[in-house]
Scaffold this motif. Structure first.
Motif, mmCIF file in Angstrom:
data_model
loop_
_atom_site.group_PDB
_atom_site.id
_atom_site.type_symbol
_atom_site.label_atom_id
_atom_site.label_comp_id
_atom_site.label_asym_id
_atom_site.label_seq_id
_atom_site.Cartn_x
_atom_site.Cartn_y
_atom_site.Cartn_z
ATOM 1 N N ASN A 1 57.854 15.835 62.038
ATOM 2 C CA ASN A 1 56.826 14.881 61.604
ATOM 3 C C ASN A 1 57.413 13.479 61.659
ATOM 4 O O ASN A 1 58.625 13.300 61.501
ATOM 5 C CB ASN A 1 56.365 15.203 60.184
ATOM 6 N N ASP B 1 57.875 17.053 67.783
ATOM 7 C CA ASP B 1 58.024 18.340 68.471
ATOM 8 C C ASP B 1 59.196 18.378 69.450
ATOM 9 O O ASP B 1 59.539 19.453 69.945
ATOM 10 C CB ASP B 1 56.746 18.765 69.206
ATOM 11 N N GLN C 1 50.350 14.656 59.700
ATOM 12 C CA GLN C 1 50.530 14.763 61.142
ATOM 13 C C GLN C 1 49.231 15.259 61.767
ATOM 14 O O GLN C 1 48.643 16.231 61.308
ATOM 15 C CB GLN C 1 51.667 15.733 61.454
ATOM 16 N N LYS D 1 47.203 16.383 65.410
ATOM 17 C CA LYS D 1 47.298 16.764 66.815
ATOM 18 C C LYS D 1 45.904 17.049 67.342
ATOM 19 O O LYS D 1 45.070 17.637 66.645
ATOM 20 C CB LYS D 1 48.191 17.989 66.995
ATOM 21 N N PRO E 1 45.799 21.035 70.351
ATOM 22 C CA PRO E 1 47.159 21.574 70.538
ATOM 23 C C PRO E 1 47.108 22.899 71.282
ATOM 24 O O PRO E 1 46.143 23.664 71.153
ATOM 25 C CB PRO E 1 47.665 21.751 69.105
ATOM 26 N N CYS F 1 43.998 27.104 68.077
ATOM 27 C CA CYS F 1 43.146 26.132 68.763
ATOM 28 C C CYS F 1 42.204 26.829 69.736
ATOM 29 O O CYS F 1 40.993 26.554 69.761
ATOM 30 C CB CYS F 1 44.013 25.102 69.492
#
Length: 597
Positions: A187, A234, A382, A384, A387, A392
């Motif tokens: 993060n 990441d 965080q 995204k 993803p 997802c």
């Protein structure tokens, strides 16, 4: 002897993978540390063939001597030694007792100290980008390997990309600094500015993780500029020469007793071949419908489809004159429940809600307004978009099949948003029906008269930022500190928190009101009331006195709270409206008809 895993310690000290080795504890002594709240024990272990004295237990309390244990998780760490150079330490993260020491009663076998017998065979672990961390045991102890061990510190000083000795995050401490960790950026915060009596500057923080744990790292001023764009969430990096210090738990929720700070000597290098040893970021997703029962202020991981998003809203803070930006995102998931997510600053500015993207939020903050729950981002959150993870693809498939046209329940809908949604109820009925027993409280509305307003402690100095209303500390040097934001400001804003007694036809009740609703009753802004209380006490008293005997419709939340093992009935006014006599008379006629029938 047959109870122990023969040769286990030699294999583990080489860095080889071993599943549930069984060893004997020959010694266990607590390590005294004034700066650590976490108990650690130094251990002497034996596998029947060999013994080691450089082992540390962090998983649980001490273990009796002669006990036989099964090691479930372990790692190797390195600490500097003035006599022997870098000393390997076996860190036991998880284990279980197979046979207690009292049952065994004796030392099994005749173990030889491994450092005397096989030192040259295992003190050679060096990692290079083109090789794995586990050595081939067939050539351990060969001259080439011995030469590598001798030269390793010099190679490390020359370049991180040539050769490195890897330590674990869980083994870091302020007491040694010759280490390199290989960690993933889990993060990263936004770049923030700070200002206090010593100056001003900018900073950002990021969280690192490896297989042994997590740690937070912060960069300031020029170092922050140097690494902010370089470090990406990441990705895996090698870190060395950072300052390690005890963590400030008031601002750091990471489960580590230490934290790191980057300085001008710090070295960071991206790991170009991620071998999968460093784990991926883990998420603990909760379905949106479960947010309804969560406490305000809780941090949750949520994944949902953006069904719609508002335009970005720009406004100026009255207290700081800073321009602020926000955007509301309407999220849904397979529970057929929706919730509003509020984005701030650059996250709001860069968000693109076209084509119904999947939105992942790690560490969203649960909020409540008007009886409805909502989510918002904080500095550590965080986000995204779409993803590449299983969750997802699953939610995207659901949305395409049925979710797009499904009716959903909106958790963010204000319970007190309209009179038709909030039941009319007298204070007598509230107590008779036992309202306030539910976890999130119960809502009702009543027409009541203000009987008494307390002016004592009705105003406080709060953080000047729009998104924070935390009380500030007067440093008595012209600066004010907000502990929540961890910043100092040259100014503050006044906030109202008023307690008043209101009564309807059946009873009276002490209630609390925050700034927005208290201002409607007092007819003054929080700033005007605050200045009056600072400069003209009589004028301030008059402001509160003039509110007495006024009538309003009060939309309230009743909740039974526990404080010092004592239950208290607390009523908060969430909305104040002028009396609509036509609507109130309609309610009274309905009640009369019920009584007649």
């Amino acid at each position: 002897m047959n109870q122990l895993t023969e040769g286990a310690l030699l294999q583990m000290m080489r860095g080889e993978k071993l599943t549930d080795p069984v060893v004997q504890v020959l010694g266990c002594k607590k390590i005294q540390s004034a700066s650590s709240s976490k108990e650690r024990y130094r251990m002497i272990l034996s596998d029947g063939d060999h013994s080691i004295s450089f082992a540390m237990l962090t998983a649980q309390g001490g273990i009796d001597v002669n006990s036989i244990i099964k090691i479930k998780r372990f790692l190797l760490s390195e600490i500097p030694s003035a006599v022997k150079g870098n000393q390997k330490v076996l860190v036991i993260l998880d284990c279980e007792t197979v046979v207690s020491g009292s049952e065994v009663g004796i030392r099994i076998g005749n173990p030889v100290n491994l450092s005397e017998d096989k030192a040259s065979n295992y003190n050679t672990k060096v990692e290079s980008p083109s090789s794995t961390t586990t050595e081939d045991s067939s050539d351990v102890g060969q001259p080439a390997r011995k030469q590598m061990r001798v030269d390793a510190p010099n190679i490390l000083n020359q370049s991180l990309s040539d050769s490195r000795i890897i330590s674990q995050i869980s083994a870091l401490s302020p007491y040694h600094n010759k280490w390199v960790i290989k960690a993933r950026v889990a993060n990263k915060s936004e770049m923030r500015t700070w200002s206090n009596s010593r100056g001003e500057g900018k900073l950002f923080s990021f969280d690192l993780m490896d297989e042994s744990g997590e740690i937070r790292c912060t960069a300031f001023r020029d170092v922050a500029d140097k690494y902010f764009n370089y470090l990406q969430v990441d990705k895996v990096y090698y870190f060395s020469k950072c300052q390690v210090k005890p963590a400030n738990k008031q601002f750091n929720t990471i489960k580590n007793e230490y934290e790191m700070t980057l300085n001008s000597d710090s070295v960071i290098e991206e790991c170009l071949n991620d071998d999968g040893v460093v784990p991926q970021v883990k998420y603990n997703f909760v379905p949106i419908d479960s947010v309804a029962s969560m406490d305000v202020g809780a941090l949750v991981d949520v994944i949902g489809i953006c069904k719609e998003a508002s335009d970005i809203q720009t406004f100026t803070s009255r207290s700081t004159n800073r321009e602020l930006k926000k955007r509301d995102v309407f999220l849904v998931d397979q529970s057929k429940t929706a919730i509003t997510l509020t984005l701030w600053g650059s996250q709001a500015d860069s968000f693109d809600g076209t084509n119904n993207p999947v939105v992942l939020i790690k560490g969203a903050k649960v909020g409540e307004f008007g009886g409805g729950k909502n989510l918002s981002t904080v500095m550590s959150s965080q986000i995204k978009m779409n993803p590449d993870i299983q969750e997802c693809h699953r939610i995207k498939g659901w949305f395409e099949r049925e979710g797009r046209d499904s009716e959903v329940k909106n958790l963010s809908e204000r319970t007190g948003g309209g009179n038709f949604q909030t039941p009319w109820m007298s204070f007598k009925e509230v107590h008779e029906k036992g309202l306030g027993q539910s976890e999130k409280g119960d809502y009702f509305q009543t027409m009541a008269t203000i009987l008494l307003v307390r002016s004592e402690n009705a105003i406080y100095k709060a953080c000047p930022t729009a998104e924070c209303n935390k009380k500030v500390i007067d440093l008595e040097n012209g600066m004010y500190r907000c502990e929540k934001c961890n910043r100092e400001y040259p100014n503050f804003k006044y906030r109202l928190l008023v307690s008043m007694n209101i009564g309807d036809w059946s009873d009276n009740q002490w209630v609390s009101l925050f700034s927005s609703e208290a201002e409607k009753i007092l007819g003054k802004t929080s700033q005007e009331v605050g200045l009056a209380m600072e400069n003209d006490t009589e004028a301030a008293t008059a402001i509160f006195r003039e509110a007495n005997f006024k009538q309003f419709v009060f939309k309230c939340r009743a909740k039974l709270e526990t404080y010092n093992d004592e239950k208290r009935f607390k009523t908060v006014v969430v909305k104040v409206d002028p009396v609509n006599f036509e609507e109130h008379n309609s309610y009274l006629l309905t009640e009369i008809e019920k009584l007649m029938s």
